[in-house]
Write a protein that holds these residues in place. Structure first.
Motif, mmCIF file in Angstrom:
data_model
loop_
_atom_site.group_PDB
_atom_site.id
_atom_site.type_symbol
_atom_site.label_atom_id
_atom_site.label_comp_id
_atom_site.label_asym_id
_atom_site.label_seq_id
_atom_site.Cartn_x
_atom_site.Cartn_y
_atom_site.Cartn_z
ATOM 1 N N UNK A 231 27.103 23.225 25.260
ATOM 2 C CA UNK A 231 25.749 23.776 25.344
ATOM 3 C C UNK A 231 24.910 22.997 26.344
ATOM 4 N N UNK A 232 24.031 23.697 27.017
ATOM 5 C CA UNK A 232 23.139 23.042 27.960
ATOM 6 C C UNK A 232 22.029 22.284 27.252
ATOM 7 N N UNK A 233 21.331 21.472 27.997
ATOM 8 C CA UNK A 233 20.243 20.685 27.446
ATOM 9 C C UNK A 233 18.941 21.094 28.131
ATOM 10 N N UNK A 234 17.933 21.374 27.344
ATOM 11 C CA UNK A 234 16.650 21.789 27.895
ATOM 12 C C UNK A 234 15.678 20.616 27.853
ATOM 13 N N UNK A 235 15.110 20.314 29.015
ATOM 14 C CA UNK A 235 14.146 19.217 29.109
ATOM 15 C C UNK A 235 12.735 19.788 29.059
ATOM 16 N N UNK A 236 11.907 19.181 28.231
ATOM 17 C CA UNK A 236 10.535 19.645 28.097
ATOM 18 C C UNK A 236 9.571 18.492 28.350
#
Length: 257
Positions: A231-236
């Protein structure tokens, strides 16, 4: 100058048919076989050359009786003659196939040999170049364009950094990309004429091949499904913070910086 071009063709499972991997082997839900798309482009390329400059197109294939459908398609497209080497190549590797084809061509005259650049079932892309080596022929791989000038083939090939134009002395061998053309659909007349065109059957004994020469040097031990991607990682966060975190991840985890 008229040319005699021989095209090596292969019948392969229809890649549009559904399949599964069962106990390490490919299992097709529908037993549907077709002419390899790269080989169909090779037949089309040969036909276009002889239509412009004169000559003949012949095809050769290895396989059981069931390959007759693909042979007839090539004849219906416009090839004038076919050679069927009767054998079961299912356990052969590329080197074995090249060895058999080299035995077929060794005492025959031809101006050019065309093959597809690869087969859709294995995507190995090795047989054509191995065949050229065994026959001592100059060759060009991954052709996307063909022309004939002054007794030589002018081949446009797709390279890693762009297209290359190569002058090939004859006799020679070319492996053809399916990006080169759109193979013609056989006409009703072509299909009817194909029924009357000669198909010469040959055995491995006719070619003088020994069991030792047919022993594969490599074998496929099994197939496995492609593992799922992580799974990808989302940066916020604020843009500046996201950029700093991204750079850190690329440097410390991906190690690409």
């Amino acid at each position: 100058m008229a040319m005699n071009i021989c095209v090596c063709i292969k019948q392969v499972p229809d890649i549009q048919a559904p399949f599964r991997i069962v106990d390490g082997r490919l299992q097709f839900d529908v037993e549907r076989y077709v002419l390899n798309a790269y080989d169909a482009s090779a037949v089309e390329g040969a036909l276009q050359l002889v239509e412009q400059h004169g000559g003949t197109v012949e095809v050769v294939t290895i396989g059981p009786a069931s390959v007759s459908e693909s042979i007839r398609k090539a004849l219906a497209m416009g090839a004038e003659r076919a050679y069927h080497i009767e054998a079961d190549p299912s356990d052969w590797d590329s080197a074995t196939v090249a060895t058999v084809l080299a035995a077929f061509f060794r005492d025959r005259s031809y101006d050019a040999i065309f093959t597809g650049k690869q087969a859709q079932d294995t995507d190995a892309g090795l047989t054509g170049t191995m065949l050229a080596e065994l026959l001592g022929l100059p060759y060009v791989s991954n052709a996307v364009g063909l022309a004939y000038e002054n007794g030589r083939l002018i081949v446009t090939r797709q390279g890693d950094a762009g297209r290359e134009i190569i002058e090939l002395a004859l006799p020679g061998l070319v492996t053809i990309s399916n990006d080169m053309n759109d193979p013609r659909i056989p006409s009703i007349r072509g299909i009817m004429q194909a029924r009357r065109k000669p198909i010469e059957a040959l055995t491995l004994s006719d070619l003088g091949l020994s069991p030792e020469q047919l022993r594969p040097r490599t074998r496929v031990t099994g197939y496995r499904p492609i593992p799922p991607r992580a799974s990808g990682r989302k940066l916020e966060g604020e843009p500046a913070e996201v950029v700093r975190e991204l750079v850190r991840l690329l440097r410390e985890e991906a190690r690409v910086l």
